[in-house]
Design an enzyme around this catalytic site. Structure first.
Site, PDB file in Angstrom:
ATOM      1  NE  ARG A  71       4.283   4.491   1.616  1.00  0.00           N
ATOM      2  CZ  ARG A  71       3.977   5.703   2.043  1.00  0.00           C
ATOM      3  NH1 ARG A  71       4.764   6.306   2.931  1.00  0.00           N
ATOM      4  NH2 ARG A  71       2.906   6.326   1.624  1.00  0.00           N
ATOM      5  CG  ASP A  72      -0.090  -3.194   2.252  1.00  0.00           C
ATOM      6  OD1 ASP A  72       0.234  -3.721   3.338  1.00  0.00           O
ATOM      7  OD2 ASP A  72      -1.240  -3.246   1.792  1.00  0.00           O
ATOM      8  CG  LEU A  73       6.462  -5.153  -0.226  1.00  0.00           C
ATOM      9  CD1 LEU A  73       7.971  -5.232  -0.206  1.00  0.00           C
ATOM     10  CD2 LEU A  73       5.909  -5.479  -1.609  1.00  0.00           C
TER      11      LEU A  73
ATOM     12  CG  ASN B 111      -1.110  -6.615  -1.053  1.00  0.00           C
ATOM     13  OD1 ASN B 111      -2.305  -6.830  -1.213  1.00  0.00           O
ATOM     14  ND2 ASN B 111      -0.667  -5.676  -0.238  1.00  0.00           N
TER      15      ASN B 111
END
Length: 230
Positions: free
Chosen positions: A89-91, A95
């Site tokens: 949920r935070d690609l 990251n």
């Protein structure tokens, strides 16, 4: 950590990091320690920098064969997480870290702070199915801002890539003032590479002036309304 939500989020992140293991592109988790104020997460050292920095160092472009190596690693580790029932949920390029500075170093996915366990068809929160919404609808309503110690060409290029292109796509035109940092050779070449037209506002006709002031007024108006209701 000061709120129950923050404590719950950190504990969930640690639980997911302990749960996930066994993939070459997954950052290694060693241990977590907690005191009255903080949680300390001990993880694998990745000294090669972010994927975003690697992309920018190449002028924002990758050769197809090099991009293939990157994409395969990303898809492989994401598929692994999904098979384990975890959604990241935070690609984003920030990251993914390279293990070393070597050009052929493998990448590791990091930052599971927004991740969660999920089953196919399960609900994420009350009456909400797992889904995402596109920011395009709100593009004309939001102003992206970032504090910079020095406004250099490199800083502007990084901001445009991270906060505009990676979130909203490639714009047709970049409107700015006629400062030197917007007219330098680096940013001109970078814009040309993405077919982005540059338009400069003149001192006599500053079309862009006043945007910050208008935005600040909207923020203050919203804060005042909220305070009046409390």
């Amino acid at each position: 950590m000061t709120t129950a939500i923050e404590i719950k989020d950190v504990h969930r992140e640690v639980k997911i990091l302990k749960y996930l293991s066994g993939h070459a592109n997954l950052v290694k988790f060693y241990e977590a320690y907690e005191d009255d104020l903080n949680v300390y997460i001990i993880m694998e050292l990745c000294g090669g920098g972010e994927l975003l920095d690697r992309i920018l160092s190449k002028g924002g472009k990758y050769k197809e064969k090099d991009a293939k190596v990157i994409v395969i690693q990303i898809l492989s580790v994401i598929a692994f997480c999904h098979l384990q029932g975890v959604v990241h949920r935070d690609l984003k390029p920030e990251n993914f870290l390279f293990t070393t500075k070597d050009e052929n170093a493998p990448m590791k996915i990091i930052d599971f702070g927004l991740s969660d366990f999920i089953r196919p068809g399960a609900l994420l929160g009350r009456n909400k199915r797992s889904s995402f919404s596109s920011p395009w609808t709100y593009f004309s309503k939001w102003v992206e801002a970032e504090a910079l110690a020095r406004i250099t060409e490199e800083a502007i290029i990084k901001f445009l890539w991270k906060s505009i292109i990676c979130r909203y796509g490639i714009p047709h035109r970049l409107v700015s003032d006629n400062g030197r940092q917007f007219q330098g050779k680096k940013i001109q070449v970078w814009c040309q590479g993405f077919n982005i037209q540059q338009a400069f506002t003149s001192v006599a006709y500053p079309q862009a002036n006043g945007q910050a002031e208008v935005t600040n007024q909207e923020i203050l108006r919203g804060l005042k309304t909220k305070l009046d209701h409390e």
